[in-house]
Design a protein around this motif. Structure first.
Motif, mmCIF file in Angstrom:
data_model
loop_
_atom_site.group_PDB
_atom_site.id
_atom_site.type_symbol
_atom_site.label_atom_id
_atom_site.label_comp_id
_atom_site.label_asym_id
_atom_site.label_seq_id
_atom_site.Cartn_x
_atom_site.Cartn_y
_atom_site.Cartn_z
ATOM 1 N N THR A 34 0.836 -1.191 0.000
ATOM 2 C CA THR A 34 0.000 0.000 0.000
ATOM 3 C C THR A 34 0.875 1.248 0.000
ATOM 4 O O THR A 34 2.039 1.194 0.355
ATOM 5 C CB THR A 34 -0.960 0.042 1.216
ATOM 6 N N TRP A 46 -3.436 4.562 -0.877
ATOM 7 C CA TRP A 46 -3.643 3.830 -2.125
ATOM 8 C C TRP A 46 -3.546 2.338 -1.816
ATOM 9 O O TRP A 46 -2.484 1.832 -1.458
ATOM 10 C CB TRP A 46 -2.583 4.232 -3.146
ATOM 11 N N THR A 47 -4.653 1.633 -1.960
ATOM 12 C CA THR A 47 -4.680 0.211 -1.609
ATOM 13 C C THR A 47 -4.718 -0.704 -2.823
ATOM 14 O O THR A 47 -4.387 -1.863 -2.722
ATOM 15 C CB THR A 47 -5.919 -0.112 -0.750
ATOM 16 N N TRP A 48 -5.181 -0.211 -3.953
ATOM 17 C CA TRP A 48 -5.366 -1.008 -5.169
ATOM 18 C C TRP A 48 -6.289 -2.193 -4.908
ATOM 19 O O TRP A 48 -6.155 -3.247 -5.495
ATOM 20 C CB TRP A 48 -4.018 -1.476 -5.736
ATOM 21 N N ALA A 49 -7.264 -2.001 -4.026
ATOM 22 C CA ALA A 49 -8.164 -3.083 -3.652
ATOM 23 C C ALA A 49 -9.441 -3.107 -4.484
ATOM 24 O O ALA A 49 -10.181 -4.069 -4.435
ATOM 25 C CB ALA A 49 -8.529 -2.954 -2.169
ATOM 26 N N GLY A 50 -9.724 -2.037 -5.220
ATOM 27 C CA GLY A 50 -10.947 -1.977 -5.995
ATOM 28 C C GLY A 50 -11.969 -1.086 -5.326
ATOM 29 O O GLY A 50 -11.885 -0.781 -4.133
ATOM 30 N N TYR A 51 -12.961 -0.667 -6.099
ATOM 31 C CA TYR A 51 -13.937 0.311 -5.630
ATOM 32 C C TYR A 51 -14.680 -0.140 -4.377
ATOM 33 O O TYR A 51 -14.758 0.581 -3.386
ATOM 34 C CB TYR A 51 -14.937 0.646 -6.743
ATOM 35 N N ARG A 52 -15.262 -1.329 -4.413
ATOM 36 C CA ARG A 52 -16.068 -1.787 -3.277
ATOM 37 C C ARG A 52 -15.242 -1.917 -2.001
ATOM 38 O O ARG A 52 -15.667 -1.501 -0.925
ATOM 39 C CB ARG A 52 -16.745 -3.119 -3.593
ATOM 40 N N ALA A 53 -14.083 -2.512 -2.116
ATOM 41 C CA ALA A 53 -13.229 -2.666 -0.932
ATOM 42 C C ALA A 53 -12.805 -1.304 -0.389
ATOM 43 O O ALA A 53 -12.817 -1.079 0.823
ATOM 44 C CB ALA A 53 -12.003 -3.512 -1.276
ATOM 45 N N ASN A 54 -12.464 -0.376 -1.280
ATOM 46 C CA ASN A 54 -12.047 0.955 -0.834
ATOM 47 C C ASN A 54 -13.210 1.732 -0.225
ATOM 48 O O ASN A 54 -13.030 2.455 0.755
ATOM 49 C CB ASN A 54 -11.418 1.738 -1.982
#
Length: 69
Positions: A34, A46-54
């Motif tokens: 991250t 910035w997690t790069w986890a995707g919209y729902r996860a963020n």
């Protein structure tokens, strides 16, 4: 962020952002992948986890922050 070039083709915008973040002295990269950036009082994670996860993370973080006040 840690210096290795990703094994994918990046857009010019992504390349520019990557170069800028690598040069930014206030950028911190966690070994787990991250990225945290700070600009004044603005903090971005910035997690790069995707919209729902963020969205879930943002909601949980806000609720936790309000509970501390």
């Amino acid at each position: 962020m840690l210096g290795a070039e990703p094994p994918v083709q990046l857009t010019q915008r992504a390349l520019s952002a990557l170069i800028e973040e690598r040069q930014d002295a206030e950028t911190q990269v966690h070994p787990g992948g991250t990225l945290i950036t700070r600009e004044g009082i603005d903090v971005r994670w910035w997690t790069w986890a995707g919209y729902r996860a963020n969205a879930n993370l943002a909601s949980t973080t806000r609720q936790s922050a309000y509970a501390q006040i």
